[in-house]
Write a protein that holds these residues in place. Structure first.
Motif, mmCIF file in Angstrom:
data_model
loop_
_atom_site.group_PDB
_atom_site.id
_atom_site.type_symbol
_atom_site.label_atom_id
_atom_site.label_comp_id
_atom_site.label_asym_id
_atom_site.label_seq_id
_atom_site.Cartn_x
_atom_site.Cartn_y
_atom_site.Cartn_z
ATOM 1 N N LYS A 158 37.516 27.505 36.957
ATOM 2 C CA LYS A 158 37.658 28.798 36.297
ATOM 3 C C LYS A 158 38.740 28.725 35.220
ATOM 4 C CE LYS A 158 36.708 33.381 37.913
ATOM 5 N NZ LYS A 158 36.671 34.284 39.033
ATOM 6 N N SER A 205 24.067 49.245 26.217
ATOM 7 C CA SER A 205 22.656 48.850 26.083
ATOM 8 C C SER A 205 21.725 50.048 25.907
ATOM 9 C CB SER A 205 22.239 48.046 27.312
ATOM 10 O OG SER A 205 22.379 48.852 28.462
ATOM 11 N N LYS A 206 22.149 51.218 26.368
ATOM 12 C CA LYS A 206 21.242 52.371 26.304
ATOM 13 C C LYS A 206 21.554 53.313 25.138
ATOM 14 C CE LYS A 206 19.745 52.371 31.034
ATOM 15 N NZ LYS A 206 20.356 51.118 31.466
ATOM 16 N N LYS A 227 17.156 48.289 17.157
ATOM 17 C CA LYS A 227 15.836 48.858 17.470
ATOM 18 C C LYS A 227 15.225 49.507 16.230
ATOM 19 C CE LYS A 227 16.491 49.622 22.399
ATOM 20 N NZ LYS A 227 16.830 50.573 23.453
ATOM 21 N N SER A 277 14.142 44.240 19.723
ATOM 22 C CA SER A 277 14.484 44.864 21.015
ATOM 23 C C SER A 277 15.989 44.743 21.266
ATOM 24 C CB SER A 277 13.701 44.221 22.154
ATOM 25 O OG SER A 277 14.021 42.871 22.259
ATOM 26 N N GLY A 278 16.497 45.758 21.964
ATOM 27 C CA GLY A 278 17.937 45.790 22.226
ATOM 28 C C GLY A 278 18.345 44.810 23.309
ATOM 29 N N SER A 282 21.640 43.878 26.427
ATOM 30 C CA SER A 282 22.882 44.261 27.113
ATOM 31 C C SER A 282 23.943 43.252 26.690
ATOM 32 C CB SER A 282 22.690 44.211 28.619
ATOM 33 O OG SER A 282 21.755 45.157 28.999
ATOM 34 N N LEU A 298 26.725 42.036 29.029
ATOM 35 C CA LEU A 298 26.332 41.571 30.360
ATOM 36 C C LEU A 298 25.497 40.302 30.288
ATOM 37 C CD1 LEU A 298 25.599 45.108 31.682
ATOM 38 C CD2 LEU A 298 27.320 43.578 32.603
ATOM 39 N N GLU A 358 25.683 36.380 29.456
ATOM 40 C CA GLU A 358 26.726 35.344 29.329
ATOM 41 C C GLU A 358 26.764 34.683 27.945
ATOM 42 O OE1 GLU A 358 23.839 32.828 32.052
ATOM 43 O OE2 GLU A 358 25.623 31.690 31.536
ATOM 44 N N PRO A 417 30.288 38.220 32.174
ATOM 45 C CA PRO A 417 29.591 37.756 33.367
ATOM 46 C C PRO A 417 29.732 36.252 33.554
ATOM 47 C CG PRO A 417 28.040 38.127 31.592
ATOM 48 C CD PRO A 417 29.377 38.538 31.077
ATOM 49 N N LEU A 418 29.749 35.827 34.785
ATOM 50 C CA LEU A 418 29.860 34.411 35.124
ATOM 51 C C LEU A 418 31.069 33.756 34.470
ATOM 52 C CD1 LEU A 418 26.085 33.457 34.809
ATOM 53 C CD2 LEU A 418 27.371 33.660 36.937
ATOM 54 N N SER A 419 32.145 34.481 34.389
ATOM 55 C CA SER A 419 33.412 33.985 33.816
ATOM 56 C C SER A 419 33.277 33.606 32.340
ATOM 57 C CB SER A 419 33.940 32.779 34.587
ATOM 58 O OG SER A 419 34.080 33.080 35.933
ATOM 59 N N PHE A 474 48.081 39.420 40.023
ATOM 60 C CA PHE A 474 48.016 40.799 40.531
ATOM 61 C C PHE A 474 46.763 41.136 41.326
ATOM 62 C CE2 PHE A 474 50.815 40.864 36.808
ATOM 63 C CZ PHE A 474 51.980 41.259 37.458
ATOM 64 N N VAL A 475 45.818 40.234 41.380
ATOM 65 C CA VAL A 475 44.655 40.467 42.233
ATOM 66 C C VAL A 475 44.741 39.560 43.464
ATOM 67 C CG1 VAL A 475 42.136 40.410 42.383
ATOM 68 C CG2 VAL A 475 43.234 41.182 40.286
#
Lengths: 310, 446
Positions: free
Chosen positions: A79, A145-146, A155, A160-161, A163, A166, A168, A255-257, A271-272
Motif C-alpha cells: 500500500k 455520476s448522476k 452525455k 455515456s457517462g 463514475s 469510483l 480505479e 478505489p483499490l488504493s 489516526f485510523v
C-alpha cells in the motif's frame, strides 16, 4: 526573491554589528527569539519528535524502541508503494502542467491587446485561495455520476457517462485535473509579475534584429524566467507531495488504493490504525523525498545562482 | 543599549502573551468541553445540594448532527434536573475524529468523566486502563440487570468485566414499499429466503439509459465498511461470528465463503454496480430498494426524506437474527468526581435516559421498560426493531484486534473481491493472512 534579500540583509547587518562592536551582539537574536520560539514549538520540535518516533512502535499508549523495523516494514508494504507511485504521478502531472499552463496564460494575459486581463487573472487565481475542502466538495459534485456537470456535458455530446471517482483508472486523473485547476492561478500570477519585470528594450532590440514573437518568447522570456520557474518548481512540488485534503474528501484513497498518497497513508496509519511510529517513519520518508528533489532542483535548476540555499 | 533593552522587553512581552494564550486555553478547557478530570468547579452550591459541592462533569458522545446534539444535551438536562449540584458539559464529536481525540485525552489526562464508546472498539479503550468496571460501580441491586436483555449485557462484557449500557444500533431488514409497488411486488410482503431476496432484487433494480444501475435492488456495501453487509449475509447463512474465542478469523469457513459469494453475486448479476458506489447511505439516499445495512438510527432521516409510509421494516428476518452495533455509555475510572459521575451515569442509563436515546438519536433502547416509548413513535416501524433486539448478534466476542481485522484485512480484500481483482476464496484468504500478520506485529509491539 524577497526572502533571499532578507537573508542577505540579515547577514550584512550581522557582519556590520560584529565588526563595529568587536563582539557578537545579542539584539538580533532577541528580535528573532519570539518567532524562533513559535517555529521551534510548532515545527522544529514536532519534526524531531517524528524522527524519534519513527524508530519506535509508538501507538499513543505504548512506546518501545524498534530500531529500523518501521523502515523495513515500509519496504514490504504494498500500500505504501502504491501511495508512493500515486504521489509521484500526481506531483509530476500537476507540477508540469501548472508550470507550462501558468506560463502560457501569463504570456497571453500580459499582451497589450488582451482586454480584461485583471479580471481573468482574478478568476484564475480564486481557486488557489479557496479552501481545499470546499474545492473538493465542488469537484465532488462536478464528477458525480448522476447529477454531475462533467457527465451532463459528456452525455450531451452523445457519449455515456462514468463514475469518475469510483473507477480505479479515472480516479487519480480526476484528482490531477482538480490539482491543476487549483494551482495554475498561482503559477500564472507569479509568472505574470516576472514577465512584467523583463526590460522592454530587450524585446525591442530583438524585434529590430528581426526576431519573431515566438523566438522572443523562447530566447528572451523563458531564459530570463529561469529563477522564477525554479522557485515555482520547488514550491508546487512541495505542495503537491503533501496533497491530502482532496484525497480524504473525494476518494478516501480508493478505489483499490488507486488514489492513496503518502500523506494519506500517514493519516491512515496515525489516526485510523494508531500506528504512530510507522506513520512517523512514513513522514520522515516523505520529508527525505521532498528534500532530495529540492536539492536536485537546486543543483541542476538554479543555474543563475539567484536563489541561495543557505 | 536602548535598542537592546527594547528588544529584551519586546521579546519578553511576546513570549508572555504567547504563554498567556496557552494558559487561557487551559482555563477555558477547565471550564468547558475538553476538561475531563480537571474540570470540576469546586464551588459551594447554594440550593438543595445538601452539603455537596457543585461539580461539572464532562460528557463526550460520538456522532454528528442535530439528533446527537439533542441526545447529549437532553442527557445533561436529565442529570441536572435530578441533581442540582451536578452540571454536565456535553460535547458531540464526529466519529471520524472521536477515537483519536479520546486517545489523546487519555494520554494527556484530560479525558471526560462520561463518554460513549463504539461497541467494537471497546477492547482498545479497556487497554488504556481508564474504563470503570460498571458492575462494581452500580452494584448488584441496580435495576438495569433485570431490564436489559442478556445478549445486550454480554456484548459489552470484555474479559469478564461489564463496561456499560449499550445504546443499540440495530440493522433490521428494511424495504421501499413504493418501489415494491412500482416493480409489481406486494409492498407488505418482504422476501423471506435468500433466494427470494435475489429474485426481488432482480425485479427492483432500475437502470438508466446507459445500462448502469440507477437504483440497486439490494444494498451491498462494496467499498468502505464492507464487513457490515458481509456479516448480515453470514447471519442469513447461519454463521454468526467473524472470529472464535481466540480471535482467529472464521472467514475460510464454508458458510462465510458462501455468504461472501452471495454478496458478490449481486454485483456479478448486475444488480449492484460497484462503480456506482453503493455505500452505507445508499438506502437512505433512495439508491437502493432493500437493505440489511442501514442503522435504525437513520430512521429519523428516512422519515423526513422518504416518509414512513414508503418504508417497511421486517419482523425478525429469516432466522430471526440481525446485526447489532451501537454506542456503550462508559465512565472514566480516574474521574476526580466519581461519586457524581456514577449518579449521573445512573440517570443516563435509566429508563428515561434510554427513552431519550430512542426518541432523539434513534438508538433502540436496551431497557425493555423504555421500549414502549420507543415503539410508540411509529409502531409499524419501531415495533419490529424492538422485537429484533433480544436475538440480535454482533461480530463475535469483543476483539482487541478489531482495527486490524477491519482496516487492515477485510475492507481492502473485500474491495478487491467486488472489483473482480481476486475471487472470493482468494480474497478471504488474503484477509486472513493480513490479519494474522498484523496481529503478530501488534503482539510483538505490546
Amino acid at each position: 526573491m524577497p526572502w533571499m534579500l532578507i537573508n542577505n540583509y540579515g547577514r550584512s547587518e550581522m557582519q556590520i554589528t560584529k565588526r563595529s562592536s568587536g563582539r557578537r551582539s545579542l539584539s538580533p537574536y532577541l528580535y528573532i527569539a519570539p518567532a524562533f520560539f513559535v517555529y521551534a514549538v510548532f515545527i522544529l520540535i514536532p519534526l524531531l519528535c517524528a524522527i524519534v518516533f519513527s524508530f519506535t512502535n509508538y501507538n499513543i499508549q505504548n512506546m518501545k524502541f524498534t530500531g529500523l523495523a518501521n523502515y523495513a516494514r515500509m519496504l514490504g508494504d504494498a500500500k505504501f508503494h502504491q501511495a508512493l507511485l500515486n504521489t509521484l504521478l500526481y506531483s509530476f502531472f500537476v507540477v508540469a502542467v501548472n508550470l507550462v499552463l501558468g506560463l502560457l496564460l501569463a504570456a497571453i494575459l500580459g499582451q497589450r491587446w488582451f482586454k480584461g486581463s485583471a479580471f481573468c487573472r482574478s478568476v484564475l487565481y480564486i481557486p488557489y485561495i479557496v479552501s481545499p475542502i470546499a474545492a473538493s466538495m465542488i469537484w465532488l459534485y462536478l464528477y458525480d455520476s448522476k447529477v454531475g456537470v462533467v457527465n451532463m456535458v459528456i452525455k450531451g455530446l452523445g457519449f455515456s457517462g462514468k463514475s469518475w471517482l469510483l473507477d480505479e483508472k479515472t480516479a487519480l486523473p480526476c484528482l490531477i485535473v482538480m490539482g491543476i485547476w487549483q494551482g495554475v492561478g498561482y503559477c500564472m500570477v507569479v509568472y505574470f509579475s516576472a514577465l512584467k519585470n523583463i526590460p522592454d528594450y530587450l524585446y525591442e532590440a530583438a524585434r529590430i534584429d528581426g526576431a519573431s514573437a515566438v523566438t522572443q518568447f523562447f530566447k528572451i522570456s523563458i531564459p530570463l524566467l529561469s529563477s522564477t520557474t525554479f522557485f515555482l518548481l520547488v514550491m508546487t512540488m512541495i505542495s503537491s507531495f503533501q496533497v491530502f485534503a482532496q484525497i480524504m474528501v473525494m476518494t478516501g484513497g480508493g478505489p483499490l488504493s488507486s488514489t492513496t498518497t503518502i500523506a494519506h497513508q500517514i493519516y491512515e496509519n496515525a489516526f485510523v490504525k494508531y500506528s504512530m511510529g510507522y506513520a512517523s517513519s512514513q513522514a520522515v520518508v516523505l520529508f527525505a523525498i521532498v528534500l532530495i528533489f529540492t536539492l536536485i532542483f537546486f543543483k541542476y535548476g538554479n543555474k543563475e545562482g539567484d536563489v541561495e540555499l543557505d | 543599549m536602548k535598542k537592546r533593552v527594547l528588544a529584551v522587553l519586546m521579546s519578553g512581552m511576546m513570549l508572555t502573551s504567547l504563554l498567556a494564550g496557552c494558559g487561557a486555553g487551559d482555563d477555558q478547557k477547565d471550564g468547558g468541553q475538553g476538561g475531563g478530570t480537571d474540570t470540576q468547579k469546586e464551588q459551594e452550591s447554594d440550593t438543595g445540594s445538601e452539603g455537596h459541592e457543585e461539580v461539572t462533569l464532562t460528557l463526550w458522545w460520538p456522532g454528528s448532527g442535530d439528533a446527537y446534539e439533542e441526545l447529549a444535551n437532553g442527557l445533561a438536562e436529565l442529570v441536572e434536573a435530578e441533581y442540582d449540584w451536578i452540571k454536565v458539559d456535553p460535547l458531540v464529536i464526529p466519529w471520524s475524529d472521536y477515537d483519536a481525540k479520546m486517545n489523546v485525552a487519555f494520554s494527556g489526562g484530560t479525558a471526560p468523566d462520561l463518554f460513549g464508546v463504539g461497541l467494537n472498539t471497546l477492547p482498545n479503550y479497556v487497554q488504556t486502563g481508564n474504563l470503570a468496571d460498571m458492575r462494581a460501580e452500580l452494584g448488584e441491586d441496580w435495576d438495569g440487570w433485570e431490564d436489559i436483555p442478556e445478549n445486550i449485557q454480554e456484548y459489552t462484557t470484555y474479559e469478564d468485566v461489564w463496561y456499560g449500557v449499550l445504546m443499540c444500533d440495530l440493522r433490521p431488514f428494511m424495504w421501499r414499499k413504493d418501489l415494491f409497488e412500482k416493480a409489481g411486488l406486494d409492498p407488505d410482503t418482504p422476501p423471506s429466503t435468500k433466494e427470494e431476496l435475489m429474485e426481488y432484487a432482480e425485479k427492483l433494480t432500475e437502470y438508466n439509459d446507459d445500462g448502469k444501475v440507477e437504483v440497486a435492488g439490494f444494498q451491498i456495501q462494496t467499498s468502505g465498511f464492507s464487513d457490515q453487509t458481509l456479516f448480515s449475509a453470514m447471519l442469513m447463512c447461519g454463521i454468526s461470528d467473524f472470529w472464535d474465542e481466540n480471535y482467529d478469523l472464521t472467514l475460510l469457513e464454508p458458510e462465510v465463503v458462501e455468504a461472501a459469494e452471495y454478496c458478490k453475486s449481486f454485483v456479478d448479476n448486475g444488480l449492484c454496480d460497484y462503480s456506482e458506489g453503493i455505500a452505507t447511505t445508499s438506502f437512505t439516499e433512495g439508491l437502493a430498494a432493500m437493505t440489511l445495512n442501514t442503522a435504525c438510527n437513520e430512521l429519523g432521516n428516512l422519515k423526513e426524506t422518504i416518509g414512513f409510509d414508503n418504508i417497511g421494516v421486517a419482523e425478525p428476518f429469516m432466522d430471526g437474527v440481525n446485526f447489532v452495533g451501537g454506542t456503550i455509555v462508559c465512565a472514566n475510572k480516574n474521574s476526580k468526581n466519581m461519586e457524581a459521575a456514577m449518579l449521573a451515569y445512573e440517570v443516563m442509563a435509566s429508563t428515561k435516559g434510554c427513552e431519550l436515546a430512542g426518541t432523539t438519536a434513534g438508538f433502540c433502547p436496551p431497557r425493555e421498560s423504555a421500549l414502549e416509548a420507543y415503539v410508540a413513535q411509529a409502531p409499524e416501524i419501531y415495533g419490529p426493531i424492538a422485537e429484533i433486539l433480544p436475538k440480535a448478534k454482533t461480530y463475535g466476542p469483543l476483539n482487541p484486534y478489531f482495527a486490524d481485522f477491519r482496516q487492515g484485512a477485510i475492507m481492502d480484500n473485500m474491495e478487491q473481491v467486488y472489483y473482480g481483482k481476486v475471487d472470493v476464496k482468494e480474497g478471504l484468504k488474503n484477509a486472513v493472512d493480513a490479519y494474522k500478520q498484523l496481529r503478530e506485529e501488534r503482539d510483538a509491539n505490546n
